[in-house]
Scaffold this motif. Structure first.
Motif, PDB file in Angstrom:
ATOM      1  N   PRO A 218       0.827  -1.204   0.000  1.00 45.75           N
ATOM      2  CA  PRO A 218       0.000   0.000   0.000  1.00 45.75           C
ATOM      3  C   PRO A 218       0.865   1.259   0.000  1.00 45.75           C
ATOM      4  O   PRO A 218       2.073   1.177   0.220  1.00 45.75           O
ATOM      5  CB  PRO A 218      -0.750  -0.115   1.329  1.00 45.75           C
ATOM      6  N   PRO A 219       0.247   2.432  -0.205  1.00 48.41           N
ATOM      7  CA  PRO A 219       0.997   3.683  -0.032  1.00 48.41           C
ATOM      8  C   PRO A 219       1.210   3.942   1.453  1.00 48.41           C
ATOM      9  O   PRO A 219       0.470   3.421   2.293  1.00 48.41           O
ATOM     10  CB  PRO A 219       0.070   4.735  -0.652  1.00 48.41           C
ATOM     11  N   SER A 220       2.207   4.734   1.770  1.00 47.49           N
ATOM     12  CA  SER A 220       2.437   5.069   3.177  1.00 47.49           C
ATOM     13  C   SER A 220       1.338   6.008   3.663  1.00 47.49           C
ATOM     14  O   SER A 220       0.720   6.738   2.880  1.00 47.49           O
ATOM     15  CB  SER A 220       3.802   5.740   3.354  1.00 47.49           C
ATOM     16  N   GLU A 221       1.109   5.967   4.960  1.00 48.57           N
ATOM     17  CA  GLU A 221       0.080   6.831   5.542  1.00 48.57           C
ATOM     18  C   GLU A 221       0.407   8.302   5.303  1.00 48.57           C
ATOM     19  O   GLU A 221      -0.496   9.118   5.107  1.00 48.57           O
ATOM     20  CB  GLU A 221      -0.046   6.549   7.035  1.00 48.57           C
ATOM     21  N   LYS A 222       1.702   8.658   5.290  1.00 48.40           N
ATOM     22  CA  LYS A 222       2.064  10.057   5.090  1.00 48.40           C
ATOM     23  C   LYS A 222       1.727  10.521   3.684  1.00 48.40           C
ATOM     24  O   LYS A 222       1.378  11.685   3.464  1.00 48.40           O
ATOM     25  CB  LYS A 222       3.543  10.264   5.388  1.00 48.40           C
ATOM     26  N   ASN A 223       1.854   9.664   2.692  1.00 57.18           N
ATOM     27  CA  ASN A 223       1.478  10.052   1.337  1.00 57.18           C
ATOM     28  C   ASN A 223      -0.016  10.318   1.241  1.00 57.18           C
ATOM     29  O   ASN A 223      -0.458  11.215   0.511  1.00 57.18           O
ATOM     30  CB  ASN A 223       1.885   8.969   0.338  1.00 57.18           C
ATOM     31  N   ILE A 224      -0.802   9.539   1.974  1.00 56.16           N
ATOM     32  CA  ILE A 224      -2.259   9.737   1.957  1.00 56.16           C
ATOM     33  C   ILE A 224      -2.625  11.023   2.696  1.00 56.16           C
ATOM     34  O   ILE A 224      -3.329  11.888   2.162  1.00 56.16           O
ATOM     35  CB  ILE A 224      -2.968   8.526   2.600  1.00 56.16           C
ATOM     36  N   VAL A 225      -2.131  11.167   3.922  1.00 61.58           N
ATOM     37  CA  VAL A 225      -2.468  12.344   4.732  1.00 61.58           C
ATOM     38  C   VAL A 225      -1.864  13.604   4.122  1.00 61.58           C
ATOM     39  O   VAL A 225      -2.493  14.665   4.115  1.00 61.58           O
ATOM     40  CB  VAL A 225      -1.992  12.152   6.185  1.00 61.58           C
ATOM     41  N   GLY A 226      -0.648  13.510   3.597  1.00 64.55           N
ATOM     42  CA  GLY A 226      -0.014  14.675   2.988  1.00 64.55           C
ATOM     43  C   GLY A 226      -0.796  15.194   1.794  1.00 64.55           C
ATOM     44  O   GLY A 226      -0.933  16.410   1.611  1.00 64.55           O
ATOM     45  N   THR A 227      -1.324  14.288   0.981  1.00 66.48           N
ATOM     46  CA  THR A 227      -2.130  14.703  -0.168  1.00 66.48           C
ATOM     47  C   THR A 227      -3.404  15.393   0.292  1.00 66.48           C
ATOM     48  O   THR A 227      -3.833  16.406  -0.285  1.00 66.48           O
ATOM     49  CB  THR A 227      -2.471  13.475  -1.040  1.00 66.48           C
ATOM     50  N   LEU A 228      -4.005  14.864   1.338  1.00 66.40           N
ATOM     51  CA  LEU A 228      -5.205  15.483   1.902  1.00 66.40           C
ATOM     52  C   LEU A 228      -4.887  16.870   2.469  1.00 66.40           C
ATOM     53  O   LEU A 228      -5.611  17.843   2.219  1.00 66.40           O
ATOM     54  CB  LEU A 228      -5.774  14.579   2.992  1.00 66.40           C
ATOM     55  N   LEU A 229      -3.782  16.980   3.213  1.00 67.86           N
ATOM     56  CA  LEU A 229      -3.409  18.266   3.806  1.00 67.86           C
ATOM     57  C   LEU A 229      -3.079  19.306   2.740  1.00 67.86           C
ATOM     58  O   LEU A 229      -3.368  20.493   2.913  1.00 67.86           O
ATOM     59  CB  LEU A 229      -2.218  18.084   4.737  1.00 67.86           C
ATOM     60  N   HIS A 230      -2.474  18.873   1.656  1.00 65.84           N
ATOM     61  CA  HIS A 230      -2.166  19.821   0.575  1.00 65.84           C
ATOM     62  C   HIS A 230      -3.452  20.453   0.051  1.00 65.84           C
ATOM     63  O   HIS A 230      -3.512  21.668  -0.177  1.00 65.84           O
ATOM     64  CB  HIS A 230      -1.421  19.119  -0.556  1.00 65.84           C
ATOM     65  N   PHE A 231      -4.477  19.641  -0.128  1.00 68.92           N
ATOM     66  CA  PHE A 231      -5.739  20.189  -0.623  1.00 68.92           C
ATOM     67  C   PHE A 231      -6.362  21.125   0.408  1.00 68.92           C
ATOM     68  O   PHE A 231      -6.931  22.167   0.057  1.00 68.92           O
ATOM     69  CB  PHE A 231      -6.708  19.073  -0.982  1.00 68.92           C
ATOM     70  N   ILE A 232      -6.270  20.768   1.688  1.00 64.97           N
ATOM     71  CA  ILE A 232      -6.806  21.649   2.730  1.00 64.97           C
ATOM     72  C   ILE A 232      -6.053  22.982   2.737  1.00 64.97           C
ATOM     73  O   ILE A 232      -6.646  24.056   2.845  1.00 64.97           O
ATOM     74  CB  ILE A 232      -6.712  20.973   4.107  1.00 64.97           C
ATOM     75  N   LEU A 233      -4.735  22.916   2.596  1.00 59.23           N
ATOM     76  CA  LEU A 233      -3.908  24.125   2.636  1.00 59.23           C
ATOM     77  C   LEU A 233      -4.160  25.056   1.460  1.00 59.23           C
ATOM     78  O   LEU A 233      -4.308  26.268   1.621  1.00 59.23           O
ATOM     79  CB  LEU A 233      -2.424  23.747   2.654  1.00 59.23           C
TER      80      LEU A 233
END
Length: 384
Positions: A218-233
């Motif tokens: 699977p992808p790492s959790e940071k890649n998932i959360v980081g992508t989400l945070l980028h959109f929030i930012l």
């Protein structure tokens, strides 16, 4: 645009989000972290590390922390298609939760078949209501490939008997952002491997909407959360490579930052698993490592709270974040050079992932194989 201009833009975006009523009324991210033993200092250290991880200046750390605190303002719908649920498992980490997984636990997850208590008609109603209530606001995350064509019915879900393709297309239509989580959703994965009896396809194939791919098996959790945070930012999609992967996560090869790279350059290779070279941590290229052809940050971020990753554990990279890896990267324990003229896959081993040509792989594999052979010969001469 200067760093200050970007910060002004981010702060304006976060101010707008802060005015949106909270969806999650049960506590706050600060309270959740405290309950799990994380201090405010831990949280800010995480925000600083995340800013570096996302290739942002350290001055962005407070904004990232604020974005995490506002993450419940954007509802998330998570769909399961043809998959193993490994991507969800990578993120949830229920045994030893990290700040990343706790943030994901805190967001307003409106639909997730593995986690929700609802079933049958109630579950379908929840999905329908979430899509309608949060139209053009929700973030859609899709895990798994999607059967199409004459075998579309192979994935039929719910009491009303909708196919996965129908459900995914309907959810994509009014999403604010769409993320394909894992290689199956991004590129078809093992479901789409030859001969692909279910006609499984990537999510991007069945929708005309822009899709951000976050591959890995699977992808790492940071890649998932980081992508989400980028959109929030930013409220926008990140810079993407030719396969619609965020460059900050997939811009370099595994090979570029591999802890065994020095052994590769010195011609020191594992010849067979368990040999003396394996015991000394030599390069795994000759036993099939696909690190030179694979774009991901595993060598930097690792898995299980940064504890380890496959190459550290002694097995080569299998290229799981690349399109059609199941067909093009195998056999997994043999060098790519063994099958140079049967590799239509267009990944090269150039320095950045957005510089890729259809015919590069075979030429690059020849070059890497030649480098490995020459380095090994020089090593042998020096040993004599």
């Amino acid at each position: 645009m200067t760093e200050n201009d970007v910060l002004v833009r981010i702060n304006k975006r976060l101010l707008e989000l802060s005015k949106i009523p909270r969806i999650n009324q049960e506590g706050s991210i600060a309270k959740r972290l405290k309950e799990k033993g994380f201090s405010r200092r831990d949280f800010m250290k995480w925000a600083g590390a995340m800013s570096a991880f996302m290739a942002l200046p350290s001055s962005f750390a407070p904004s990232i922390a604020k974005a995490a605190e506002l993450s419940d303002r954007l509802p998330v719908i998570w769909l399961h298609m043809a998959e193993c649920t490994g991507c969800s498992e990578s993120l949830l980490r229920s045994d030893t939760p990290t700040i990343d997984s706790l943030i994901f636990d805190y967001i307003s997850l409106e639909y997730h078949e593995t986690l929700m208590a609802a079933a049958g008609h109630q579950a379908e109603r929840n999905l329908h209501d979430a899509i309608k209530k949060y139209k053009n606001r929700y973030i859609l995350m899709v895990e798994g490939a999607i059967p199409t064509g004459a075998t579309e019915h192979y994935l039929t879900i719910g009491a009303e008997g909708h196919t996965g393709k129908q459900i995914a297309q309907n959810a994509c239509e009014n999403a604010a952002a769409i993320f394909s989580i894992g290689t199956c959703s991004s590129f078809g994965g093992i479901q789409a491997a030859h001969p692909n009896p279910s006609n499984s396809k990537a999510l991007s194939v069945i929708t005309s909407k822009q899709v951000i791919n976050v591959p890995g098996c699977p992808p790492s959790e940071k890649n998932i959360v980081g992508t989400l945070l980028h959109f929030i930012l930013f409220g926008t999609l990140p810079a993407l490579d030719v396969y619609n992967r965020p460059k900050w996560a997939y811009g370099l090869r595994i090979h570029d930052l591999c802890e065994r790279r020095g052994h590769f350059d010195a011609g020191e290779f594992v010849q067979s698993f368990g040999d003396e070279g394996a015991k000394q941590g030599f390069c795994l290229y000759k036993v099939g490592c696909k690190g030179p052809y694979t774009f991901n940050n595993c060598s930097r971020e690792r898995f299980n709270s940064h504890t380890s990753w496959p190459i550290q554990a002694g097995h080569g990279c299998i290229g799981c974040s690349e399109p059609d890896f199941w067909d093009t990267m195998g056999p997994f324990e043999e060098p790519m050079a063994d099958r140079l003229y049967n590799t239509p896959f267009g990944i090269g081993s150039d320095a950045v992932s957005d510089k890729i040509g259809v015919g590069i792989l075979a030429l690059t594999a020849v070059g890497i194989a030649a480098h490995a052979a020459i380095a090994a010969m020089k090593k042998g001469d020096n040993d004599e």
